[in-house]
Design a protein around this motif. Structure first.
Motif, PDB file in Angstrom:
ATOM      1  N   ILE A  21       0.832  -1.205   0.000  1.00 26.87           N
ATOM      2  CA  ILE A  21       0.000   0.000   0.000  1.00 26.87           C
ATOM      3  C   ILE A  21       0.863   1.249   0.000  1.00 26.87           C
ATOM      4  N   VAL A  22       1.876   1.262   0.852  1.00 21.56           N
ATOM      5  CA  VAL A  22       2.769   2.423   0.920  1.00 21.56           C
ATOM      6  C   VAL A  22       3.433   2.662  -0.429  1.00 21.56           C
ATOM      7  N   SER A  23       3.841   1.570  -1.071  1.00 22.11           N
ATOM      8  CA  SER A  23       4.479   1.680  -2.382  1.00 22.11           C
ATOM      9  C   SER A  23       3.518   2.238  -3.425  1.00 22.11           C
ATOM     10  N   LEU A  24       2.273   1.779  -3.391  1.00 20.16           N
ATOM     11  CA  LEU A  24       1.270   2.241  -4.350  1.00 20.16           C
ATOM     12  C   LEU A  24       0.953   3.723  -4.176  1.00 20.16           C
ATOM     13  N   LEU A  25       0.921   4.165  -2.921  1.00 17.24           N
ATOM     14  CA  LEU A  25       0.523   5.543  -2.646  1.00 17.24           C
ATOM     15  C   LEU A  25       1.678   6.532  -2.739  1.00 17.24           C
ATOM     16  N   ALA A  26       2.900   6.011  -2.786  1.00 17.42           N
ATOM     17  CA  ALA A  26       4.084   6.869  -2.737  1.00 17.42           C
ATOM     18  C   ALA A  26       4.152   7.862  -3.896  1.00 17.42           C
ATOM     19  N   SER A 103     -16.108   5.027   6.606  1.00 18.35           N
ATOM     20  CA  SER A 103     -16.452   5.770   5.392  1.00 18.35           C
ATOM     21  C   SER A 103     -16.248   4.945   4.133  1.00 18.35           C
ATOM     22  N   GLY A 104     -15.846   3.692   4.292  1.00 19.69           N
ATOM     23  CA  GLY A 104     -15.639   2.863   3.118  1.00 19.69           C
ATOM     24  C   GLY A 104     -15.123   1.485   3.459  1.00 19.69           C
ATOM     25  N   TYR A 105     -15.053   0.650   2.437  1.00 18.02           N
ATOM     26  CA  TYR A 105     -14.627  -0.740   2.606  1.00 18.02           C
ATOM     27  C   TYR A 105     -13.932  -1.165   1.317  1.00 18.02           C
ATOM     28  N   ILE A 106     -12.676  -1.575   1.447  1.00 24.51           N
ATOM     29  CA  ILE A 106     -11.863  -1.950   0.287  1.00 24.51           C
ATOM     30  C   ILE A 106     -11.334  -3.365   0.473  1.00 24.51           C
ATOM     31  N   LEU A 107     -11.402  -4.158  -0.577  1.00 29.77           N
ATOM     32  CA  LEU A 107     -10.758  -5.467  -0.532  1.00 29.77           C
ATOM     33  C   LEU A 107      -9.258  -5.302  -0.789  1.00 29.77           C
ATOM     34  N   LYS A 108      -8.480  -6.199  -0.216  1.00 25.69           N
ATOM     35  CA  LYS A 108      -7.026  -6.082  -0.323  1.00 25.69           C
ATOM     36  C   LYS A 108      -6.520  -6.329  -1.741  1.00 25.69           C
ATOM     37  N   ASN A 109      -7.360  -6.893  -2.586  1.00 23.08           N
ATOM     38  CA  ASN A 109      -6.941  -7.098  -3.980  1.00 23.08           C
ATOM     39  C   ASN A 109      -7.392  -5.947  -4.887  1.00 23.08           C
ATOM     40  N   ALA A 110      -7.864  -4.856  -4.281  1.00 22.02           N
ATOM     41  CA  ALA A 110      -8.318  -3.710  -5.073  1.00 22.02           C
ATOM     42  C   ALA A 110      -7.149  -3.081  -5.817  1.00 22.02           C
ATOM     43  N   VAL A 112      -4.911   0.067  -7.478  1.00 29.63           N
ATOM     44  CA  VAL A 112      -4.493   1.354  -6.919  1.00 29.63           C
ATOM     45  C   VAL A 112      -5.509   2.438  -7.238  1.00 29.63           C
ATOM     46  N   ASP A 113      -6.108   2.390  -8.428  1.00 29.35           N
ATOM     47  CA  ASP A 113      -7.130   3.383  -8.785  1.00 29.35           C
ATOM     48  C   ASP A 113      -8.337   3.301  -7.847  1.00 29.35           C
TER      49      ASP A 113
END
Length: 216
Positions: A21-26, A103-110, A112-113
């Motif tokens: 996640i950190v890598s994706l958001l960096a 405020s939301g719910y995300i699956l771990k395979n979502a 980056v978009d």
């Protein structure tokens, strides 16, 4: 709130998930990772003295139930947006998270978009889901909408031991009850959950987070 300078925390007990996640958001200059945490308690110690716009929160942590933790976060910091991060797709679990202020719910395979869109939606005051969760939410499920059955302390104790696969005799010995009393509790539990057998009872209790799921 606009999309600028969004301060984020990630709470997950799997280092590889946090790293991903950190890598994706960096690459997003307007997103700042304030901290990553492997336990709920570590994050709750950090939160009171640090401003966090969005926390990506694992549902199953080694020391905490993420749904209960969500409520705690909102009490301490009502302006922090909580987005659940999970592999679990039970509709009842998703609804409980929302009921506790997420405020939301995300699956771990979502993708980056999907993650970015959910973060932006959350800070804009909207409820955000990854695509697969949107499809799940769109399917009504009457048992889940009824909410969790109300259990007595003793029923919860019996249920936990049933989930561990223990026999009526063993449960009776551990709780200093008669086998007949244990069976009465078991029957009452099955009636409250509308379960046909013990396996179904345990599965329904896990969906309602009354007993713990296996870690995700």
């Amino acid at each position: 709130m606009n999309k600028h300078n969004i301060i984020i925390a990630v709470v997950d007990d799997h280092p590889i998930v946090i790293q991903g996640i950190v890598s994706l958001l960096a690459k997003y200059k307007n997103i700042q990772i304030a901290g990553t945490f492997n336990t709920g308690r570590d994050f709750m110690s950090f939160l009171p003295n640090n401003h966090i716009d969005v926390v990506l929160l694992d549902i199953m942590l080694p020391d905490d139930n993420g749904i209960d933790l969500c409520r705690e976060i909102k009490i301490i910091s009502s302006g922090t947006f909580v987005i659940a991060l999970s592999n679990h797709t039970e509709r009842g679990m998703i609804l409980k998270m929302l009921q506790n202020g997420a405020s939301g719910y995300i699956l771990k395979n979502a993708s980056v978009d999907e993650i970015i869109n959910c973060i932006y939606a959350a800070v804009s005051g909207n409820i955000a889901f990854s695509d697969e969760i949107k499809a799940i939410i769109a399917r009504p499920s009457l048992p889940e909408l009824k909410g969790s059955p109300q259990l007595t302390k003793r029923e919860k104790e019996v249920l936990q031991l049933v989930a561990q696969g223990k026999t009526t005799t063993t449960i009776a010995d551990e709780l200093f009850l008669s086998p007949l009393t244990v069976e009465t509790h078991r029957k009452n539990l099955m009636k409250k959950f509308e379960a046909g057998n013990s396996i179904e009872l345990v599965n329904l209790a896990k969906q309602h987070l009354i007993i713990k799921q296996n870690p995700d």
